[in-house]
Design an enzyme around this catalytic site. Sequence first.
Site, PDB file in Angstrom:
ATOM      1  N   GLU A 117       1.068  -1.072   0.208  1.00 25.97           N
ATOM      2  CA  GLU A 117      -0.072   0.204  -0.457  1.00 25.97           C
ATOM      3  C   GLU A 117       0.941   0.946  -0.550  1.00 25.97           C
ATOM      4  O   GLU A 117       1.931   1.386   1.015  1.00 25.97           O
ATOM      5  CB  GLU A 117      -0.617   0.016   0.780  1.00 25.97           C
ATOM      6  CG  GLU A 117      -1.594   1.555   1.290  1.00 25.97           C
ATOM      7  CD  GLU A 117      -2.578   1.972   0.326  1.00 25.97           C
ATOM      8  OE1 GLU A 117      -2.808   2.643   0.226  1.00 25.97           O
ATOM      9  OE2 GLU A 117      -2.815   0.443  -0.294  1.00 25.97           O
ATOM     10  N   ASP A 163      -5.205  -4.261  -7.671  1.00 22.92           N
ATOM     11  CA  ASP A 163      -7.348  -3.372  -7.625  1.00 22.92           C
ATOM     12  C   ASP A 163      -6.275  -1.721  -7.702  1.00 22.92           C
ATOM     13  O   ASP A 163      -6.668  -1.638  -6.211  1.00 22.92           O
ATOM     14  CB  ASP A 163      -6.926  -4.211  -6.199  1.00 22.92           C
ATOM     15  CG  ASP A 163      -8.311  -3.176  -6.291  1.00 22.92           C
ATOM     16  OD1 ASP A 163      -9.190  -2.688  -6.400  1.00 22.92           O
ATOM     17  OD2 ASP A 163      -9.018  -3.666  -5.003  1.00 22.92           O
TER      18      ASP A 163
END
Length: 281
Positions: A117, A163
């Site tokens: 992330e 994603d």
Amino acid sequence: MNYRHAFHAGNHADVLKHFILSRVLGLLGRKETPLAYLDSHSGLGLYDLMGDQATRTGEWREGIARLWAAFDVPAPLTSYLDIVRDMNPDGELRFYPGSPEVARRLTRPQDRLLFNEWHPDDGQLLKANMAQDRRTVIHQRDGWLLPKALLPTQEKRAVLLVDPPFEQADDWTRCALALKESIGRMRQSVAMIWYPIKDQRQLKRFYQELQKSGAPKLLRAELSVHPVDNPIGLNGSGMAIANPPWGLEEELRQVLPWLAKQLCQSQSGWRLDWLIEERPA
């Protein structure tokens, strides 16, 4: 990078994505061989649907909330919904799992979890949320570098979820390149690409790029809750799945019509077909 997934947690796109992820991991888990799970744009891992960001949009009310109260749920949805129920033991829907938490709960002790992330705040929250699981490794780098940096894995089996937020115009091309690179570096890997359904012309070009990925086989699963040519908003979403495990197509064919009916907002639909069909040996 400004995207924060907490605004969209639990919406219809999350339902599709996390259900498919749950079944991919469930089906692969039938064999004892270890696997590595890689997540390029992981988010927080856990979401509070009563938090400030989720309540601003309320998108979860037209997504996971509809499944929470549903009856006659198809059996393949059980493992996904069981995770949500376990996170809300008092019977009130409040907490929702991101893809890292779905993967954490559905993998085995012999498996390894590699999360990434890039958003600095979300990356730190992800580390805190996953801190109790020693199988996890958290990276904070550009998610597009993940296939090149981490594939092939030491495990003989790998599952990759790409994603992205689709904030940038070239995210579509980058998704196709990520798939091509993943297959090129580890041909047997299960690579999943999530994408929004908005612009049909863009989607057509995207499909063509995916078909050039070199994947041995590529399954397309889509769910829409509005007319797909609606010019405003997120009409639906899809998952392109390279090397899907045996049994996934049959389960999706059972569940997608039910989800389309359950999650319909104005006009729903679904599609399941092969962008790349496996060639006979």
